[in-house]
Design a protein around this motif. Sequence first.
Motif, short mmCIF file in Angstrom:
data_model
loop_
_atom_site.label_atom_id
_atom_site.label_comp_id
_atom_site.label_asym_id
_atom_site.label_seq_id
_atom_site.Cartn_x
_atom_site.Cartn_y
_atom_site.Cartn_z
N CYS A 34 0.05 7.08 2.92
CA CYS A 34 -1.05 6.20 3.28
C CYS A 34 -1.24 5.12 2.23
CB CYS A 34 -2.33 7.03 3.43
SG CYS A 34 -3.84 6.06 3.58
N GLU A 35 -1.19 5.51 0.95
CA GLU A 35 -1.36 4.55 -0.13
C GLU A 35 -0.22 3.55 -0.15
OE1 GLU A 35 -3.42 2.69 -2.85
OE2 GLU A 35 -4.13 4.59 -2.07
N ALA A 36 0.99 4.02 0.10
CA ALA A 36 2.16 3.14 0.07
C ALA A 36 2.06 2.06 1.14
CB ALA A 36 3.44 3.96 0.27
N VAL A 37 1.73 2.46 2.36
CA VAL A 37 1.65 1.50 3.46
C VAL A 37 0.51 0.51 3.23
CG1 VAL A 37 1.22 1.27 5.92
CG2 VAL A 37 2.67 3.11 5.10
N SER A 38 -0.64 1.03 2.81
CA SER A 38 -1.80 0.18 2.59
C SER A 38 -1.56 -0.82 1.45
CB SER A 38 -3.02 1.05 2.28
OG SER A 38 -4.16 0.27 2.01
N ALA A 39 -0.94 -0.35 0.36
CA ALA A 39 -0.72 -1.21 -0.80
C ALA A 39 0.29 -2.31 -0.50
CB ALA A 39 -0.26 -0.39 -2.00
N GLY A 41 0.58 -3.91 2.33
CA GLY A 41 -0.23 -4.94 2.97
C GLY A 41 -1.12 -5.66 1.99
N GLY A 42 -1.68 -4.92 1.04
CA GLY A 42 -2.53 -5.55 0.03
C GLY A 42 -1.76 -6.52 -0.85
N GLY A 43 -0.57 -6.11 -1.29
CA GLY A 43 0.24 -7.01 -2.12
C GLY A 43 0.64 -8.26 -1.37
N ALA A 128 -14.87 -3.75 4.03
CA ALA A 128 -13.91 -2.70 4.40
C ALA A 128 -13.00 -2.35 3.24
CB ALA A 128 -13.09 -3.15 5.61
N GLU A 129 -12.54 -3.36 2.51
CA GLU A 129 -11.62 -3.14 1.40
C GLU A 129 -12.26 -2.31 0.29
OE1 GLU A 129 -7.90 -3.69 -0.52
OE2 GLU A 129 -8.50 -4.24 1.49
N THR A 130 -13.45 -2.68 -0.15
CA THR A 130 -14.12 -1.99 -1.24
C THR A 130 -14.58 -0.60 -0.81
OG1 THR A 130 -14.88 -4.11 -2.09
CG2 THR A 130 -15.95 -2.15 -2.96
N SER A 131 -15.14 -0.51 0.39
CA SER A 131 -15.60 0.79 0.89
C SER A 131 -14.44 1.77 0.98
CB SER A 131 -16.24 0.63 2.26
OG SER A 131 -17.35 -0.24 2.20
N THR A 163 4.60 -0.30 -4.27
CA THR A 163 4.60 -0.95 -2.96
C THR A 163 3.79 -2.25 -2.96
OG1 THR A 163 2.77 0.50 -2.26
CG2 THR A 163 5.00 1.19 -1.70
N TYR A 164 2.80 -2.34 -3.85
CA TYR A 164 2.08 -3.61 -3.99
C TYR A 164 3.05 -4.69 -4.47
CZ TYR A 164 -1.88 -6.70 -5.07
OH TYR A 164 -2.78 -7.73 -5.11
N ALA A 165 3.91 -4.32 -5.43
CA ALA A 165 4.91 -5.27 -5.91
C ALA A 165 5.87 -5.67 -4.80
CB ALA A 165 5.67 -4.67 -7.09
#
Length: 422
Positions: A34-39, A41-43, A128-131, A163-165
């Motif tokens: 979950c963190e990998a996929v989300s990060a 998109g964030g990056g 949504a991001e901070t929450s 994954t952010y990178a």
Amino acid sequence: MTNTGASQSEIAPVAGEQDRSGSGHSAVRKLLYCEAVSAFGGGLWFSMWAVYLTSVKGIPAASMGLAMGLGGGAGLLAAVPVGALADRRGARQVLVAVSVARGSLVLLFLTTSGFWGLLVAAALFTAAETSGRGVKVTLVYVLMPDHQRLTVLAQARVVQHITYAAGAGAAAWVLSTDTAGPYYAALAVVALSAFLSATVLIGLPPTPPVPADRRSPGTRAVRDLPFLSLMSTTALLSLCWPLLSSGLPLWLQYQTAAPVWLAPVTVVVSSLFIALYQVRVTRQGESLRGAVRSTRKAGIALGVCCLLFAAAAWPAHALLSSLIVLAGLAAHIYGELHYVASRWGLSLRLMRRDAEGEYQGLAASTEGAVATVGPAMITTLVTGALVGGWAVLAVVFMAATAPTAALCRRALRTSRGRASTG
């Protein structure tokens, strides 16, 4: 020093805290996926949004900055209520909803083209991001046994950096194009990453809500002044991130003999060391006493980092100036590692049972507030006050950690007092 003095009902194991070797490993894997996929998109998003809004959507830079700043600040107000909702409805269930909302809300940036529309989009997306950050920590707390929580959070941060990178690398390709199509496609990918993250979360076991008879009214965290003060002061250490991303590039370009390309190199090197050492350093924050020590180490190291970056302006030789910058980077990495470890240790050990989501929402909002004003603050100090600005930042970092031990003791006394009268 890890006992908060809470009542027996507040320190009893919650559902999901028991050791569950097989299912526990599966839960950790899903949390990391979950963190990998989300990060990713964030990056992708955070590396391209400024250029997208100004070049593709045609919003003037000044209006864009003001709308994103005001909207982002307004969005921070949602973290505590959403955290309280996680206590009432279950952390996993709420995080799924927040992830779906984040994926939907990022698509608002496809249609916004003016100041007010951008302000609304920024407020909703930041909410949504901070929450999501606060509820995610709450979910780890509820699902994992005590000895594994900080390790899983550290592992998630390692995955996040990698994954952010990768997302930032994808954004670099988008930024190299001169047509709108790739930007719109990238926004769709960002939305898809959030939806995929929600899909992975659905595979985790549901987390039970706090029973009605033990439920917080929703304002317990903001009324817990020792915790609020502790999260607010230590959040100032998160200025280390805009320091490296905003302050150092400008400093290298205009005030030192070191090459400006050294700035992105420092980001890459920092990410590498975080991937290698975050799990190990985070173990030092497993006790409250260790978290306090890590906070002190972080403040001192980041203060030294600022002084070294300032000193890099004096040598006229590029190599010597670069070596001083790299020495400052080493101090920065050490400080950042300990800041992250201490932040988790303090917030998890001092929050009140049965209000975990609410407390983690407050922690996320204080850090988010610093993230909102941080780039402008750092830029103003570094470009306006020059060496004096770095000195001010050094004082801020060191002063932010000074009251940590006293605030922890006060938080413990407050917790014991409530337990004795409860």
